[in-house]
Design a protein around this motif. Structure first.
Motif, short mmCIF file in Angstrom:
data_model
loop_
_atom_site.label_atom_id
_atom_site.label_comp_id
_atom_site.label_asym_id
_atom_site.label_seq_id
_atom_site.Cartn_x
_atom_site.Cartn_y
_atom_site.Cartn_z
N LEU A 126 -6.37 2.25 30.89
CA LEU A 126 -7.80 1.94 30.98
C LEU A 126 -8.13 1.39 32.36
CD1 LEU A 126 -10.65 1.56 29.97
CD2 LEU A 126 -9.92 -0.55 28.83
N ASP A 127 -7.27 0.55 32.89
CA ASP A 127 -7.51 -0.04 34.21
C ASP A 127 -7.66 1.05 35.27
OD1 ASP A 127 -7.76 -2.43 35.84
OD2 ASP A 127 -5.82 -1.89 36.69
N ARG A 128 -6.86 2.11 35.17
CA ARG A 128 -6.96 3.20 36.15
C ARG A 128 -8.31 3.91 36.05
NH1 ARG A 128 -1.58 3.89 34.48
NH2 ARG A 128 -2.14 5.63 33.11
N GLN A 129 -8.82 4.09 34.83
CA GLN A 129 -10.11 4.74 34.68
C GLN A 129 -11.25 3.84 35.14
OE1 GLN A 129 -10.49 8.06 34.00
NE2 GLN A 129 -8.26 7.87 34.26
N VAL A 130 -11.12 2.53 34.92
CA VAL A 130 -12.12 1.60 35.43
C VAL A 130 -12.15 1.64 36.95
CG1 VAL A 130 -12.71 -0.85 35.64
CG2 VAL A 130 -12.06 0.08 33.41
N LEU A 131 -10.97 1.67 37.58
CA LEU A 131 -10.89 1.76 39.04
C LEU A 131 -11.50 3.08 39.52
CD1 LEU A 131 -9.92 0.71 41.78
CD2 LEU A 131 -7.68 1.75 41.30
N ARG A 132 -11.23 4.15 38.82
CA ARG A 132 -11.81 5.45 39.18
C ARG A 132 -13.33 5.39 39.13
NH1 ARG A 132 -11.61 10.59 35.08
NH2 ARG A 132 -12.84 12.06 36.33
N ALA A 133 -13.87 4.76 38.07
CA ALA A 133 -15.32 4.63 37.95
C ALA A 133 -15.89 3.83 39.12
CB ALA A 133 -15.67 3.97 36.62
N ARG A 134 -15.21 2.75 39.48
CA ARG A 134 -15.70 1.91 40.58
C ARG A 134 -15.68 2.66 41.90
NH1 ARG A 134 -12.54 -3.54 38.45
NH2 ARG A 134 -14.17 -4.18 36.97
N GLN A 135 -14.67 3.51 42.09
CA GLN A 135 -14.61 4.32 43.30
C GLN A 135 -15.74 5.33 43.35
OE1 GLN A 135 -10.57 5.74 42.90
NE2 GLN A 135 -9.72 4.07 44.12
N MET A 136 -16.29 5.69 42.17
CA MET A 136 -17.43 6.60 42.10
C MET A 136 -18.75 5.85 42.20
SD MET A 136 -15.97 9.09 39.02
CE MET A 136 -17.47 10.07 38.86
N GLY A 137 -18.67 4.52 42.26
CA GLY A 137 -19.88 3.71 42.37
C GLY A 137 -20.41 3.18 41.06
N TYR A 138 -19.60 3.19 40.01
CA TYR A 138 -20.05 2.78 38.69
C TYR A 138 -19.23 1.59 38.19
CZ TYR A 138 -21.57 7.68 38.93
OH TYR A 138 -22.09 8.88 39.32
N GLU A 139 -19.87 0.73 37.43
CA GLU A 139 -19.19 -0.36 36.75
C GLU A 139 -19.29 -0.10 35.24
OE1 GLU A 139 -16.84 -3.47 36.13
OE2 GLU A 139 -17.46 -2.85 38.15
N PRO A 140 -18.15 0.23 34.57
CA PRO A 140 -18.20 0.55 33.14
C PRO A 140 -18.49 -0.70 32.31
CG PRO A 140 -16.19 1.39 34.17
CD PRO A 140 -16.82 0.44 35.13
N MET A 141 -19.46 -0.59 31.43
CA MET A 141 -19.85 -1.68 30.54
C MET A 141 -19.73 -1.20 29.10
SD MET A 141 -20.66 -3.96 32.80
CE MET A 141 -21.49 -5.21 31.80
N GLY A 142 -19.38 -2.12 28.21
CA GLY A 142 -19.23 -1.67 26.84
C GLY A 142 -19.06 -2.80 25.84
N ALA A 143 -18.99 -2.40 24.59
CA ALA A 143 -18.68 -3.30 23.48
C ALA A 143 -18.15 -2.43 22.35
CB ALA A 143 -19.92 -4.06 23.03
N LEU A 144 -17.27 -3.01 21.56
CA LEU A 144 -16.72 -2.30 20.40
C LEU A 144 -17.03 -3.09 19.14
CD1 LEU A 144 -14.16 -2.02 22.82
CD2 LEU A 144 -13.79 -0.14 21.22
N GLU A 145 -17.52 -2.40 18.13
CA GLU A 145 -17.78 -3.03 16.83
C GLU A 145 -16.51 -2.94 15.99
OE1 GLU A 145 -22.45 -1.53 16.64
OE2 GLU A 145 -20.88 -0.49 15.48
N VAL A 146 -16.27 -3.96 15.19
CA VAL A 146 -15.05 -4.03 14.38
C VAL A 146 -15.42 -4.07 12.91
CG1 VAL A 146 -12.98 -5.37 13.87
CG2 VAL A 146 -13.80 -5.20 16.22
#
Length: 459
Positions: A126-146
């Protein structure tokens, strides 16, 4: 000067915790395996500072275990490196006090000697995909329901699991009680303790509802950065479990613990922000959805079939799709429609996002978030077309799709998926496939009581 280590935690965090909790004598350290299960140790108070300053060694084979904790040789992680330890470091911001246990708790993550993340750990995928998003100019935001069930330790007269008694009244209800606030009141001593624990763990639990089955509940968690949102699920599930034990009940996070009743999902809400925190999925004008969000939905639709082994990782997971009570086994999308896989909720245009509804609560949140974000970013890069939105009941009106129809097919699709290998990396992809194949064979050899009842003396 404050010195930080791999994982971003500092000695200041450890010392502040010890000062704030002088009576705490032990701290549970949790490394999350490929199933989302926390494995690790309970260390003594005097060991906490050394954990933060020097890390702690744990075997890489923890990522080679099936759900029962047995090693799977095909992962290449058991004794291939001689079985030596790899260094684990605390995850910043996850050290907290668990009132139900009287101990501290902190998440840890495994690293290589050069400080890079150990490739078999799901959190690093997940950390690698978050870094990829940031390199594209995006900050991934989210929440998960349980979603989860609270069950009694004692079985009913026919040997079946049954809903837990309410701690306030001692009563047991067998009614569905969907969204009943009186049911929440009768269960309130338990949930009050859960919220108390959440406050000391920096776990932003929010709304609570009585779900679509007797004994089933849902807790929502506040929206924040996607990595911390996945951490929140690991912390929340352990908090709920440990608190339930102290109330004489058990929390069940199986996807489908009761065949005729509703399954338990882990819905992921996702959006992308800009550098200033602005929501890039916000409607550009009234009645118009963000093209960026639609491209992300298109990318995820194209990859759901290849990632079902992550979204539905166990044999039991697939029972959730056999009886579709708000658990879509499809790749559709739609606006304010709970029968589709990717739902765009109504509400504020500025807070627009979409909800991925396929994963069960038994799935690993890091892997779910990694493949979802990875698919979304692929869709944005390709300017993917999401196709037409489904209206009405998608269980009946959904177009044909090529999703796997059972667990083994999902494992085989995942094994052959270039997308899954690219998002998770070779080591994690290979290990996850080996573990799932081993679990499949273990379950294939298990003859159930239902088979004896139906076939044993009839055929």
């Amino acid at each position: 000067m404050t010195t930080s280590f791999p994982g971003g935690a500092t000695l200041t965090e450890a010392r502040a915790f010890l000062d704030q909790h002088p009576g705490v004598q032990a701290i549970d350290i949790l490394l999350t395996d490929c199933h989302g299960i926390g494995r690790g140790k309970s260390i003594r108070r005097h060991e906490l500072e050394s954990l933060f300053s020097s890390g702690r060694g744990l075997p890489a084979s923890m990522f080679a275990q099936d759900v029962a904790g047995d090693d799977v040789d095909g992962t290449g992680l058991v004794l291939d490196d001689g079985g030596g330890d790899h260094r684990c470091w605390p995850v910043a911001g996850t050290l907290g006090y668990m009132p139900s246990t009287g101990r501290g708790q902190v998440l840890i993550s495994m690293y290589n000697p050069d400080g890079s993340g150990f490739a078999a750990e799901p959190r690093h995928a997940l950390d690698r995909q978050v870094l990829r998003a940031r390199q594209m100019g995006y900050e991934p935001m989210g929440a998960l329901e349980v979603e989860f069930y609270l069950v009694d330790r004692e079985r009913d007269s026919q040997g079946r699991m049954q809903p837990a008694r309410y701690p306030l009244t001692g009563r047991r209800s067998l009614n569905t009680n969907t969204m009943s606030v009186d049911e929440l009141d009768e269960m309130s001593p338990f949930f009050d303790a859960v919220y108390e624990g959440a406050a000391t763990l920096d776990l932003p639990l929010e709304a609570l509802i009585s779900e679509y089955a007797c004994g089933q509940y849902e807790l929502t968690i506040r929206y924040r950065d996607l990595m911390r949102a996945a951490d929140d699920v690991i912390i929340a599930k352990r908090l709920i479990r440990s608190t339930a034990r102290r109330f004489g009940m058990e929390a069940c996070f199986m996807a489908k613990p009761f065949g005729p009743l509703a399954g338990s999902g882990m819905h992921l809400h996702l959006s992308l922000a800009d550098g200033a925190g602005g929501n890039l999925f916000a409607d550009p004008s009234e009645g118009v959805l963000s093209p960026l969000m639609l491209q992300a939905i298109g990318g995820i639709r194209a990859t759901i079939g290849e990632t079902m082994a992550v979204l539905a990782p166990f044999q039991n997971s697939w029972r959730r799709f056999a009886s579709v009570n708000y658990s879509p086994g499809n790749d559709t999308w739609g606006f304010e429609n709970r029968t589709v896989a990717l739902r765009v909720p109504s509400g504020s245009a500025k807070a627009r996002h979409f909800e991925h509804r396929v994963a069960g609560v038994d799935a690993n949140p890091y892997l779910v978030a990694a493949v979802t974000l990875g698919g979304a970013l692929d869709g944005i890069e390709a300017k993917a077309d999401p196709g037409p939105a489904v209206t009405g009941n998608a269980y009946e009106n959904a177009p044909a799709n090529d999703l796997p129809r059972h667990w083994l097919e999902a494992i085989e699709r995942f094994e052959g998926s270039e997308f899954a290998r690219r998002i998770l990396g070779d080591m994690l992809h290979r290990g996850f496939v080996a573990v799932k194949k081993a679990e499949y064979m273990k379950m294939a050899l298990e003859v159930s009581e239902a088979e004896w009842s139906l076939y044993g003396f009839s055929v």
